[in-house]
Structures are given as C-alpha cells and as structure tokens.
Design a protein around this motif. Sequence first.
Motif, PDB file in Angstrom:
ATOM      1  N   PRO A 147     -35.068  41.066  14.160  1.00  0.00           N
ATOM      2  CA  PRO A 147     -34.036  39.741  14.854  1.00  0.00           C
ATOM      3  C   PRO A 147     -34.865  38.232  13.806  1.00  0.00           C
ATOM      4  O   PRO A 147     -34.165  37.825  13.021  1.00  0.00           O
ATOM      5  CB  PRO A 147     -34.412  39.276  16.217  1.00  0.00           C
ATOM      6  CG  PRO A 147     -34.849  41.087  16.418  1.00  0.00           C
ATOM      7  CD  PRO A 147     -35.609  40.824  15.233  1.00  0.00           C
ATOM      8  N   THR A 148     -36.135  38.173  13.692  1.00  0.00           N
ATOM      9  CA  THR A 148     -36.459  37.009  13.214  1.00  0.00           C
ATOM     10  C   THR A 148     -36.718  36.862  11.725  1.00  0.00           C
ATOM     11  O   THR A 148     -36.182  36.484  10.870  1.00  0.00           O
ATOM     12  CB  THR A 148     -37.879  36.897  13.504  1.00  0.00           C
ATOM     13  OG1 THR A 148     -37.969  36.534  14.557  1.00  0.00           O
ATOM     14  CG2 THR A 148     -38.737  35.263  12.810  1.00  0.00           C
ATOM     15  N   ASP A 149     -36.920  38.221  10.919  1.00  0.00           N
ATOM     16  CA  ASP A 149     -36.715  38.765  10.210  1.00  0.00           C
ATOM     17  C   ASP A 149     -35.848  38.214   8.955  1.00  0.00           C
ATOM     18  O   ASP A 149     -35.162  37.650   8.288  1.00  0.00           O
ATOM     19  CB  ASP A 149     -37.441  39.839   9.398  1.00  0.00           C
ATOM     20  CG  ASP A 149     -38.936  39.758  10.069  1.00  0.00           C
ATOM     21  OD1 ASP A 149     -39.732  39.355   9.803  1.00  0.00           O
ATOM     22  OD2 ASP A 149     -39.019  41.293   9.585  1.00  0.00           O
ATOM     23  N   ILE A 210     -30.345  47.356  16.872  1.00  0.00           N
ATOM     24  CA  ILE A 210     -29.681  47.350  15.679  1.00  0.00           C
ATOM     25  C   ILE A 210     -28.565  45.990  16.338  1.00  0.00           C
ATOM     26  O   ILE A 210     -27.659  45.269  16.044  1.00  0.00           O
ATOM     27  CB  ILE A 210     -28.240  48.193  15.280  1.00  0.00           C
ATOM     28  CG1 ILE A 210     -28.942  49.141  14.460  1.00  0.00           C
ATOM     29  CG2 ILE A 210     -26.898  47.974  14.780  1.00  0.00           C
ATOM     30  CD1 ILE A 210     -28.635  50.362  13.665  1.00  0.00           C
ATOM     31  N   GLY A 211     -28.440  46.075  17.705  1.00  0.00           N
ATOM     32  CA  GLY A 211     -27.462  45.224  18.276  1.00  0.00           C
ATOM     33  C   GLY A 211     -28.432  44.111  18.989  1.00  0.00           C
ATOM     34  O   GLY A 211     -26.812  42.979  18.747  1.00  0.00           O
ATOM     35  N   GLN A 216     -27.610  37.806  16.167  1.00  0.00           N
ATOM     36  CA  GLN A 216     -28.027  37.407  14.907  1.00  0.00           C
ATOM     37  C   GLN A 216     -27.212  36.936  14.027  1.00  0.00           C
ATOM     38  O   GLN A 216     -26.579  35.585  13.937  1.00  0.00           O
ATOM     39  CB  GLN A 216     -29.303  37.792  14.408  1.00  0.00           C
ATOM     40  CG  GLN A 216     -30.608  37.672  15.563  1.00  0.00           C
ATOM     41  CD  GLN A 216     -31.601  35.942  15.826  1.00  0.00           C
ATOM     42  OE1 GLN A 216     -30.237  34.974  15.715  1.00  0.00           O
ATOM     43  NE2 GLN A 216     -32.381  36.005  16.543  1.00  0.00           N
ATOM     44  N   ILE A 217     -26.453  37.905  13.646  1.00  0.00           N
ATOM     45  CA  ILE A 217     -25.690  37.465  12.386  1.00  0.00           C
ATOM     46  C   ILE A 217     -24.009  37.205  13.568  1.00  0.00           C
ATOM     47  O   ILE A 217     -23.499  36.120  12.798  1.00  0.00           O
ATOM     48  CB  ILE A 217     -24.850  38.567  12.006  1.00  0.00           C
ATOM     49  CG1 ILE A 217     -26.230  39.786  11.451  1.00  0.00           C
ATOM     50  CG2 ILE A 217     -23.132  38.865  11.297  1.00  0.00           C
ATOM     51  CD1 ILE A 217     -26.031  41.502  11.129  1.00  0.00           C
ATOM     52  N   ILE A 342     -41.738  29.182  13.106  1.00  0.00           N
ATOM     53  CA  ILE A 342     -40.317  28.565  13.381  1.00  0.00           C
ATOM     54  C   ILE A 342     -39.219  29.535  12.286  1.00  0.00           C
ATOM     55  O   ILE A 342     -38.584  29.272  11.406  1.00  0.00           O
ATOM     56  CB  ILE A 342     -40.398  26.926  13.666  1.00  0.00           C
ATOM     57  CG1 ILE A 342     -40.850  26.604  14.446  1.00  0.00           C
ATOM     58  CG2 ILE A 342     -38.706  26.840  13.814  1.00  0.00           C
ATOM     59  CD1 ILE A 342     -40.860  24.951  14.036  1.00  0.00           C
ATOM     60  N   PRO A 343     -38.065  30.035  13.596  1.00  0.00           N
ATOM     61  CA  PRO A 343     -37.278  30.577  13.607  1.00  0.00           C
ATOM     62  C   PRO A 343     -36.349  29.814  11.950  1.00  0.00           C
ATOM     63  O   PRO A 343     -36.149  29.114  13.007  1.00  0.00           O
ATOM     64  CB  PRO A 343     -37.179  31.264  14.460  1.00  0.00           C
ATOM     65  CG  PRO A 343     -37.369  31.837  15.298  1.00  0.00           C
ATOM     66  CD  PRO A 343     -38.443  30.650  15.130  1.00  0.00           C
ATOM     67  N   GLY A 344     -35.805  30.876  11.092  1.00  0.00           N
ATOM     68  CA  GLY A 344     -34.893  29.887  10.363  1.00  0.00           C
ATOM     69  C   GLY A 344     -33.521  29.356  11.568  1.00  0.00           C
ATOM     70  O   GLY A 344     -32.904  28.161  10.659  1.00  0.00           O
ATOM     71  N   SER A 345     -32.779  29.767  12.445  1.00  0.00           N
ATOM     72  CA  SER A 345     -32.250  28.504  12.804  1.00  0.00           C
ATOM     73  C   SER A 345     -32.549  27.152  13.272  1.00  0.00           C
ATOM     74  O   SER A 345     -31.751  26.301  13.295  1.00  0.00           O
ATOM     75  CB  SER A 345     -31.867  29.618  14.649  1.00  0.00           C
ATOM     76  OG  SER A 345     -32.848  29.586  15.018  1.00  0.00           O
TER      77      SER A 345
END
Length: 401
Positions: A147-149, A210-211, A216-217, A342-345
């Motif tokens: 998810p971070t990627d 996938i969930g 994230q999407i 740090i995640p992009g969010s």
Amino acid sequence: AVVSTQSTGELTGVDEGPLDIVDVEVFDAVQRYPPILERPWREVTLNKTDTLIDNINYFVNYKPEFCQIDYINILLLGPVGSGKSSLFNTFESTFKGHITSRARTGDGKTSTTKQFRRYATSPQRSKQQLNIRICDSPGVSTSSISPTDLVYILDGHLTDRFNLQGGGLITNRSPGFNSDTSIRDEMHCVALVLDSTALPRPGTPLHARIGELKGQIDARDIPIRVILTKVDLACKHVEGNISNIYKSCVVTDIVDTVSTSFSLPRNHIYPLKSYEHEIKQVHNIGILTLSAFQNLIYAAESCLEDRESLQQQQQQGAVGGGGAESVKLRVRSGSNLSAGSIPGSVHSIAGRSSERNRSASDVSAPATVFKRSSSDAMQYAQTANYVQNQSLPENQESTTF
C-alpha cells in the motif's frame, strides 16, 4: 456391480473359464456452456470498420478538459499474469496498424514488468503523441506493491523506468524519485486488470492485498475501473467468435462475480481480449479495447473536474478552514516515520491542498508544504504537528483526522 457371468468360450470361442460381465455407463465429460443470448446484455457496436475509425479519432483528438494539464495518467494494476502489459500492447497496436510488443510479456507465472513505466504512444506515421499516458506496474502479489508503494505511484512520485525489482523501501533518495509533484504527475484513473479465468477468491491473501490497494485508491478519490482479460479462454462461444462477448452468459456471470467481490458497479467492468497468438489485427479486438479505454478517460475527466471544482471553491473562500490543515489524512499506525519513508499521503496530499488553496491575490501568505527532512526528529515533528498532535488509539489500523 456384476450383472452376469458367462464363460469365455461363449464370448471368444476359447473356453478359459467363467468371466464376470459388468455394466459400465460412460458419461460425456466435455464441459458444456450455456447457449448465447439472443440479445447482448451490453450495447457495443462491433463488426464495423467505421466504429473502429471513430474510436481511433476520439483518442487522436482527445485533450483533457480540466486542470490545465496536457495529458491524463491511467494506471494499470493487477495480479501477476493478469495481462496488463499485453493490454497496453493491444491498445498501442490499434494505432500502429500492426501488432506491437513494446511492453514485455511473459508466461503469466512470474511478473516480467520490473519497472514502473509511463508509456506514451502516437498514431501510425505521426509524431504527435496521444494525450494519454498508460502507466504499467509490476504484478500484484502478497509480496509486491505494498500500500505504501502504491501511495507513491498514485501521488506521481515515480518517474518512467523507476526500478521496482529490488522490493526495498521506496524513499525520496531512490533513483528516479520525484519529490516535486503536481496534478500532472498523479494518477487520474486506475484500471484493475483481472484474468477472467483466475479471479482472486475472497478470503485469500491476494484478494486481501487487492482490497488494501483499493482502499488507498478510494481514499484519494481516484476512480477505479476493472478490465477483464482472457474472456476468450473463459467461454468457448467467445473463443470462436469475439463478437459474442456481450451475448455470453459465462462472461456476464464473471462480471457479476467481480462486481460483488470488489463492490463495484457492473458498468465499471469491461471484458475484452488482448492480442496473444494473433499476428494480424482484428477489428473487434481493437473496438473492445478502445471502448474500454474511452470509459477510463471519462472516469479520469470526472476526477479532474472534481479537482478543478474544489480548487475554484477554495480560491473563492467557499471552503472554510482552507489550507493543508483542512485536508483529511489517513495515517497508518506503526508506520515508519524515519527520514524518507513517510507515506506520500502525509506530504503529497498536503502539498497539493496547499497549492490549490493559494490564490493569486494571496501571495503574501505562503502555503504550508511539508517536505522530507534528513532529520528523523524533524520529520516526526512535522508529521505530528500536521495531524494536530492527535495520537492513534492502540491496536487501531488507521485513523482519519
């Protein structure tokens, strides 16, 4: 069970003793498919050259309507062997007049895509590129595309040919990492590519992964559509004649299954067939592919329209408490907040919100944009300040601020 006993002499003329006679029933083991429907369950004009030409012209003349960008980005995301690279090759082939294979494809057992790619394509005998970029990524598995990627991909931080083969942590020091992103770099629509003959089953690790990615999407309000590949292998009627695709009961059942499994409307799911063994183009394959991608463009345009509308509202002061502080962030508990991880969010969404909230008449009040720092303490302080020093409850996977 033994039905009767006869001597071998009665049967063969040579008496070799008694012989038990057994009744055996032979069943036809050939898989039978439901008959095709009299009327298609979805209206798409096939078998006409004019339809293909009209679809090609749509892409040649297409220009994004919103956010003053030159092209839109569509991300292909899906399990290993789902046919993402073959899908791009089929899309590009339609404009080249022959079968192309620019994106590497394999046997479906291991992912042949090792890099993040941003493909631009142009029509045959033209140097003018289409205003669409097809972004290909390595196949999703339980050990790839975390998810971070995906956050970094969605937020536009990965440039073309960014190496994802190593499986290590992506940081702002990674070769090809783009720290200065804008809406031009972001993904505007995600196409979840699934193999019709090998759908991820609910309850399996792959379905769960996938969930997570879908979450994230959704958190970024990026539209998701599904492209079902290899439908010809799922239904013999379609294998014999691709124009039967929307008359196939098997295909419509697969669409229903995906709709239920991933909580998506049926009209967001597009079955098709990519080029595999063909060496010459097939009009209906091109029509189905371009029809699907045209719907992806419609979804991307809706996304961009919402972004532009939000920007205009913020500039007019219609959104109270603007700036980065008004943006909702999802921060995962246990995230590594060390430098560059740090995640992009945390930084990208904040930066985008600040950029949109800055009007031309308010240049004296610079927006707050959080950048990565080389200091772990500084990095954590920025993040903690951004979420207003609210701590996550124990054992909670995520919290929205």
